[in-house]
Design an enzyme around this catalytic site. Structure first.
Site, short mmCIF file in Angstrom:
data_model
loop_
_atom_site.label_atom_id
_atom_site.label_comp_id
_atom_site.label_asym_id
_atom_site.label_seq_id
_atom_site.Cartn_x
_atom_site.Cartn_y
_atom_site.Cartn_z
N ASP A 1 39.77 16.57 26.94
CA ASP A 1 38.33 16.44 26.68
C ASP A 1 38.00 15.68 25.40
O ASP A 1 37.00 14.97 25.33
CB ASP A 1 37.62 17.80 26.75
CG ASP A 1 38.18 18.79 25.76
OD1 ASP A 1 39.23 18.50 25.15
OD2 ASP A 1 37.56 19.86 25.57
N GLY B 1 46.75 15.63 23.09
CA GLY B 1 48.07 16.23 23.33
C GLY B 1 48.78 15.51 24.48
O GLY B 1 48.16 15.22 25.50
N ARG C 1 44.52 26.24 25.33
CA ARG C 1 43.36 26.19 24.41
C ARG C 1 42.33 27.23 24.84
O ARG C 1 42.64 28.41 24.77
CB ARG C 1 42.77 24.78 24.39
CG ARG C 1 42.00 24.50 23.12
CD ARG C 1 41.40 23.12 23.14
NE ARG C 1 42.42 22.07 23.00
CZ ARG C 1 42.92 21.67 21.84
NH1 ARG C 1 42.51 22.21 20.72
NH2 ARG C 1 43.82 20.72 21.78
N ASP D 1 46.42 21.62 30.03
CA ASP D 1 45.50 22.76 30.06
C ASP D 1 44.73 22.91 31.39
O ASP D 1 44.21 23.98 31.67
CB ASP D 1 44.47 22.65 28.92
CG ASP D 1 45.12 22.63 27.55
OD1 ASP D 1 46.26 23.11 27.44
OD2 ASP D 1 44.49 22.13 26.61
N LYS E 1 60.68 48.82 35.80
CA LYS E 1 61.62 48.74 34.68
C LYS E 1 61.14 47.77 33.60
O LYS E 1 61.67 47.73 32.49
CB LYS E 1 63.00 48.28 35.19
CG LYS E 1 63.66 49.28 36.10
CD LYS E 1 64.15 50.47 35.28
CE LYS E 1 64.85 51.48 36.14
NZ LYS E 1 64.29 52.84 35.99
N ASP F 1 41.83 21.79 32.08
CA ASP F 1 40.49 22.29 31.72
C ASP F 1 39.42 21.21 31.78
O ASP F 1 38.39 21.33 31.09
CB ASP F 1 40.54 22.90 30.30
CG ASP F 1 40.96 21.87 29.26
OD1 ASP F 1 41.43 20.77 29.63
OD2 ASP F 1 40.80 22.15 28.06
N ALA G 1 51.57 3.22 36.62
CA ALA G 1 50.75 2.85 37.78
C ALA G 1 49.66 1.87 37.38
O ALA G 1 49.37 0.92 38.13
CB ALA G 1 50.14 4.11 38.39
N SER H 1 39.64 13.15 24.32
CA SER H 1 39.79 11.74 24.68
C SER H 1 38.60 11.28 25.50
O SER H 1 38.13 10.14 25.37
CB SER H 1 41.06 11.54 25.51
OG SER H 1 42.12 12.27 24.94
N ARG I 1 45.77 12.64 17.71
CA ARG I 1 44.42 13.20 17.63
C ARG I 1 43.73 12.42 16.51
O ARG I 1 44.27 12.30 15.41
CB ARG I 1 44.49 14.69 17.32
CG ARG I 1 45.27 15.47 18.39
CD ARG I 1 44.89 16.94 18.39
NE ARG I 1 45.79 17.73 19.23
CZ ARG I 1 45.65 17.89 20.54
NH1 ARG I 1 44.68 17.29 21.18
NH2 ARG I 1 46.48 18.64 21.21
N THR J 1 46.22 16.41 30.69
CA THR J 1 46.40 17.52 29.75
C THR J 1 47.06 18.67 30.50
O THR J 1 46.74 18.90 31.67
CB THR J 1 45.07 18.01 29.13
OG1 THR J 1 45.28 19.31 28.55
CG2 THR J 1 43.96 18.16 30.16
O1 F6P Z 1 45.57 20.49 24.82
C1 F6P Z 1 46.94 20.69 24.92
C2 F6P Z 1 47.41 21.71 23.92
O2 F6P Z 1 48.81 21.85 24.05
C3 F6P Z 1 46.72 23.07 24.00
O3 F6P Z 1 47.21 23.86 25.05
C4 F6P Z 1 47.00 23.63 22.64
O4 F6P Z 1 46.05 24.59 22.28
C5 F6P Z 1 46.90 22.39 21.76
O5 F6P Z 1 47.13 21.28 22.61
C6 F6P Z 1 47.88 22.35 20.63
O6 F6P Z 1 47.57 21.22 19.87
P1 F6P Z 1 48.58 20.55 18.85
O7 F6P Z 1 49.70 19.93 19.62
O8 F6P Z 1 47.75 19.54 18.15
O9 F6P Z 1 49.10 21.65 17.98
#
Ligand code: F6P
Length: 321
Positions: free
Chosen positions: A103, A11, A171, A127, A214, A129, A22, A105, A72, A125
């Site tokens: 991850d 992504g 994710r 995420d 509210k 993560d 860079a 990658s 991907r 990313t």
């Molecule tokens: O890893 C980045 C991300 O945007 C996640 O947050 C999400 O679950 C996933 O990729 C969505 O993947 P795609 O763009 O392949 O739909």
């Protein structure tokens, strides 16, 4: 080592261009020729590779997405694809590779490392993560994008005295939800790394209403469940609960990177070049505290685990009522 290459994979994340910039500029500064590989590992296997000049990366630091394109490419899990990729690198005389991505990658980078090709991972990313780093490229921009959206939703939530569920990406990780939940003053944050119960969520909403609130904003990490599912569960729990669901989706991935992401990406890119210059491959860069570091990428992927800062989760409980 005279020639190195860079690719972006998985992504896209704001700041990937700044990292490529860079790597190209620092690489040339250090006497390398730098090549760009289009479409991640797919382009590596097909040989979609070109030499990059300092000019090719002009005006890219502030652009979202990745000008090297991304993909991907699960086929790279197969040995055949990996060997083909190394063949292509050799054909171009490339002796070191920087892989920018998440991850998936990193798994590609590990495969190349295990086949003996000097590879450096750069965490990119939204995420946040990836083990071995406090922050990944793109996370800061994404959370600021989410915050802007939630601030707008709050106007409507207040005007109509409504409960909004905002489903955010990540994710299987809750970092985006955690940071944006706190930053937006959300009443509830649901993340995969912490238990929740529908009853508690419902009780908290009721308590807020009784205290004169509210609006109610629930920030939900996609790794817990979908916004629609949560809305249904709340309604099944109590038919008086009518919520509105907003799925922010891919808007979270776009946009011009924040200053923080641009600087982080520049630091990571520069460090990756330093490592290849010193003949170090099989590693991934990261930032821990304010130090740019590197770790063994095989060990990271096999034994590392990213955990969000759960103190933030507790903090929100203490300040969101
Ligand atoms: O890893 C980045 C991300 O945007 C996640 O947050 C999400 O679950 C996933 O990729 C969505 O993947 P795609 O763009 O392949 O739909």
């Amino acid at each position: 080592m005279k020639r190195i290459a860079v690719l972006t994979s998985g992504g896209d994340a704001p700041g990937m261009n700044a990292a490529v910039r860079a790597i190209v500029r620092k690489g040339i500064y250090e006497g390398f020729e730098v090549y760009g590989i289009n479409y991640g590992f797919a382009g590596l296997v097909s040989g979609d590779i070109r030499k990059l000049t300092p000019k090719d990366v002009s005006d890219t630091i502030g652009r979202g997405g990745t000008f090297l394109y991304s993909a991907r490419f699960p086929e790279f899990a197969q040995r055949e694809g990996q060997e083909k990729g190394i063949e292509q690198l050799k054909k171009f005389g490339i002796e070191g590779l920087v892989v920018i991505g998440g991850d998936g990658s990193y798994r590609g980078a590990v495969a190349l490392t295990k086949l003996g090709f000097p590879t450096v991972g750069v965490p990119g990313t939204i995420d946040n993560d990836i083990p071995g780093t406090d922050y990944t490229i793109g996370f800061d921009t994404a959370i600021n994008t989410v915050l802007e959206a939630i601030d707008r939703l709050r106007d409507t939530a207040t005007s109509h005295v409504r409960t909004f569920i905002v489903e955010v990406m990540g994710r299987n990780a809750g970092d985006i939800a955690l940071w944006t939940g706190i930053g937006s003053g959300a009443e509830q944050i649901l993340i995969p790394e912490h238990d929740y119960s529908i009853e508690n969520v419902a009780n908290e909403i009721k308590r807020g209403r009784e205290n004169g609130k509210k609006h109610t904003i629930i920030v939900l990490a996609e790794g817990v469940m979908s916004g629609d599912e949560l809305a249904r569960k709340l309604w099944e729990h109590d038919e008086d609960f009518h919520t509105r669901v907003t799925v922010l989706g891919h808007v979270q991935r776009g946009g011009s990177p924040t200053a923080r992401d641009r600087v982080l990406a520049s630091q990571f890119g520069s460090k990756a070049v330093d490592l290849l210059k010193d003949g170090i491959g099989g590693v991934a860069v990261g930032i821990i505290g304010d130090k740019v570091i590197y770790s063994d990428i095989v060990d990271l992927l096999e034994n590392g685990k990213h955990l969000p800062n759960l103190d933030l989760y507790q903090l929100n409980k203490e300040i969101s009522f």
